[in-house]
Structure formats: structure tokens, C-alpha cells
Scaffold this active site. Sequence first.
Site: not given
Length: 509
Positions: A337, A340-341
Site C-alpha cells: 500500500c 500507507c507505507d
Amino acid sequence: MKLDADIRAQLQQYLQLLEGDVVIKVSAGSDSVSRDMLDLLDELTGMSSRITVERAELARTPSFSVNRPGEDTGIVFAGVPLGHEFTSLVLALLQVSGRPPKVDDEVIERIKSIKGEYRFETYVSLSCHNCPDVVQALNVMSVLNPGISHTMIDGAAYKEEVERKEVMAVPTVYLNGEFFESGRMTLDDILNKLGVSADAAAFANKEPFDVLVIGGGPAGSSAAIYAARKGIRTGIVADRFGGQVNDTLGIENLISVKHTEGPQLAVALEEHVKEYPVDIMKSVRAEKLEKKDLIEVTLNNGAVLKSKTVIIATGARWRNLNVPGEEEFKNKGVAYCPHCDGPLFAGKQVAVVGGGNSGVEAAIDLAGIAAHVTLFEFMPELKADQVLQDRLYSLPNVTVHKNAQVKEITGSSKMEGITYIDRATGEEHHLAMDGVFVQIGLVPNTEWLEGVLERTRMGEIVVDSRGATAIPGVFAAGDCTNSAYKQIIISMGSGATAALSAFDYLIRN
Ligand SMILES: Cc1cc2nc3c(=O)[nH]c(=O)nc-3n(C[C@H](O)[C@H](O)[C@H](O)COP(=O)(O)OP(=O)(O)OC[C@H]3O[C@@H](n4cnc5c(N)ncnc54)[C@H](O)[C@@H]3O)c2cc1C
């Protein structure tokens, strides 16, 4: 550190909602984070006479715990919970003061029923939009169950600890000192992972449904709403309500909604379903489907649900590369992701595998964060839309390897490199790499229907234009089917089609 005027005003408003006294125990030193923490606590005590602060020895310095008078809740903030964690702080204060958390009664009972000692620790960054959900879920569990405690740890304030534990994705949760899970999780996800799903007895005496929907993403939610609006007995089984939209941020193509965010849409889907008399069964998975007099669906808790019609809307999940090192270095460099990361790879060397729209979009996003992005595409050409390719090739810190097969992800305690084969020459190459984002498409969640329903080579359920499958009374919708495109609005449309077809089937039979 002084709070900015907006945050101050918001805090002041929220603190008026405190229902009882709150005791904050603080362990602070002379470092700058400790000073900021003490400033924040000073502001809190200045705003509400219900809050008192006392010095204490806690496991980490700087940190503070939020408690009821005479009773520790186990909620600890190690770092200053501002940024995205500001809401987590406010909710912790309100819930500890006695305001009930906004959680279904059935979930509250499940949390209270957990026996034993569960010491959770969550590593976060204050700019992580996925972290507050996890922090807030674990705080709710700590408020409700004396055996559960939770510490939020701001990675920026605990750099040495984060590096020692090699935390490379946030949120990362530890349970009793062992790695538990990483990435966005809802309260249901956490309870599922702990094995605290609704037990079969709760479903034992359910009357057969007219329509039973399996899956609570856009397709399943839409199907349930359309079915319930016909006034027929509707149930929905959802492992993770909201489905894939939980994993995305900006959504700008849900027509008439100019902009929303995934988690917000996931909540809206569930709220909309709740407007109707739909029997919602969350955190359970369908494992078997059999056509008898009625259609019977067996769940992972052993319960068997019966229904006259079933709509399968189990969606899809990220496809894995299936190369050596992928599993080993998941959350240690291997990520799925980018939203997200991505921020964890600031200034680093990252790779993206996949030259479709999602891979190229990820590479463009990451190029703004990482030092350099290397994109690998298996085929001789990228498959992404031309506008995206143009943008990608205009970036100075991106290299594209086409006709390249990723062979292995290497490393020791964390990922350190990628080995790939140049398919034109057959030569093997190795590049040092801190992270890799795998963006090679989706796999439909249909393994549980093996041998039961006709599926394509890719595992997609074959449906006709009405969403009907080969079994009379069984319909399917959304990303788990052979629909041409996989999008939210398309899933919603096909969920509606399947529900109307199921209703039509009920009338005719
Ligand atoms: C990162 C990302 C970004 C995206 N961005 C966009 C975008 O901007 N715009 C857009 O239109 N689309 C976007 N999509 C695609 C969109 O999210 C999907 O097309 C859509 O969510 C599909 O809906 P669905 O209901 O078919 O499946 P899903 O959303 O996958 O939902 C499946 C549901 O079934 C449940 N389930 C699965 N197996 C079982 C089982 N055995 N028993 C019970 N329940 C089960 C799941 O828990 C979930 O509730 C994006 C997808 C991703 C991953």
C-alpha cells in the site's frame, strides 16, 4: 510547545464532554519530547478541572497514561499524540471519563469476554492516516477489559527502539512483546485475529433468509440495501466491512461525490446498510456453499446459514509476487500500500513491481518521497494509461525496467535488494533496494467456491448480465466476478443488479 489556536479551541469543546474524573500519570525527563508532553498536559489541566496530572514511573519516558481515579486503564501514549493521533487522545480522555465508545453492544460483549493478559504496543507516525484506527480500537479494548493494555509509541520519539525492532511499516502492533500485525486494522479485524469472532451459538436459531449477501464491500452493501428495500428478509455476512476501500485514501470517481476517503466511505457503507432491517453478521467468513432445498452457507465459526437466494460479493485482495523473500520480508521492506507505507521510505531506494495503472501511480507518488524509484514491468511495454506514463517518464528520479522478471527479494533481518532477470538477454541483475511495493493486480476471494461454481482461469465467478451464476438462486457481484472493470461504482451497480435479479427469482419461484 504551544497548541495552535484551532486545536486549542477543539480541545476546549471536547473536554466539556468529559463525564467523570481522569487521572493522567506522566513519566517525563528533560528532553524536548518530554517538555512538549508536559506543555500539552498543562494545557489539558488548564482547560478542565476533571483532569489531574501526577508524576509516575512508567515503562517508557517520555510517556503518559490515561486512567480513572484509583484504576489504571492501561492506555499509554509514548510521544505527543498530536497530528493524526489528536483524535485518539480526545477519544481516550472521553472514554476513560465514562462516555461509552461508539461500538455495537455485541462487539462490547466480545471484548469483555476476552480472558487473559494482552499487552499491546503500536508503533505509529503522527502523519499516518491508518494509525489512529488501530490506536483507537486498541484503546477501546483497554477501556473495556482490565486484562488488556495498549501503548501508542510515536516512532519519531523512539527512533532507537524502532530501529532495534526494525519496524518498517506503521502502524505495527506487538502483542506481549511479539509481532502481532501491521497495517490498517479495524476493531473487528483485531478481534478476528485474536480468534474472538461471534460464536456459532449466536447464529444457531436464525430463520432462513430470502437473500443472504456474502461480503460487505461496495457490491455487498449495495446488494443488501437493494434487497432490504424490497421488504424481504436480508442478511449480510462480512469478514471486513467496507472491503478494499478500507485500503485506499482519496476516491474521486464515485460519481456525485467529488472527493471522499476510503475509511470514510467504508463507514458510510455500513451506516447506509444499517438504515434498513438487515441482519449484519460481521467478522465471520463464509467457507462453504451447498445447494439443498435451500442454499446453505457454512461459516468459519461452524454456523450454517440458510437462504432462498445468495449473492456472493467477496471481492478481491492484493496479488502476491510469489518469489523467494516476499513472505520473509513482508513489512520489512515488502509493502503493498503506497499510500500507507510510502512515507516510511523517505529518502530511500524503492522499487515498484507492476507497470499497470496502480504500479505507475504508485511509482509517481513514491518519487515525491523516496530518493529513487525503480519500476519493474514483466511485459515489454507498460500497461498504464498514456497520461500516467508521460508523467512517470518526466520524473528525474525514476528508472523503468521493462521485460524484467523479479526473481528474488534478498536481505538479512530486513529487505536489502532485488534480483531480476532481463527477459530479453536472460541475464540476471541485482540492485540494492530498501523497499518494494508490489502492484501486480488482484486475486478474487473465491477459493472457497472451488468445484461449486464456474470460475474463470483467474478465479473470477462467471455471471450473466443479471449477475446470475450457474446455480439457480446464487448470484454474484463486484470484483469477485468476471465483470469487465473493477471499480467502486461498477461494484455498487452490479450489487444492485444482483439484488434485483434475486428478488425477481424469488417472485418467480
Ligand atoms: C488501493 C486501492 C485503491 C482503489 N481506488 C479506487 C478508486 O479510487 N476508485 C474506484 O472506483 N475503485 C478503487 N479501487 C477498487 C475498489 O476498491 C474495488 O473495485 C471495490 O472495493 C470492489 O468492491 P467489492 O464489494 O466487489 O469487493 P471488496 O471491496 O473487495 O469487498 C469484499 C468484501 O467481502 C468480504 N469477504 C471476502 N471473502 C469473504 C468470505 N469468505 N466470507 C465473508 N466475507 C468475505 C470482505 O471482507 C469485504 O467485506 C481501489 C482498490 C484498491 C485496493
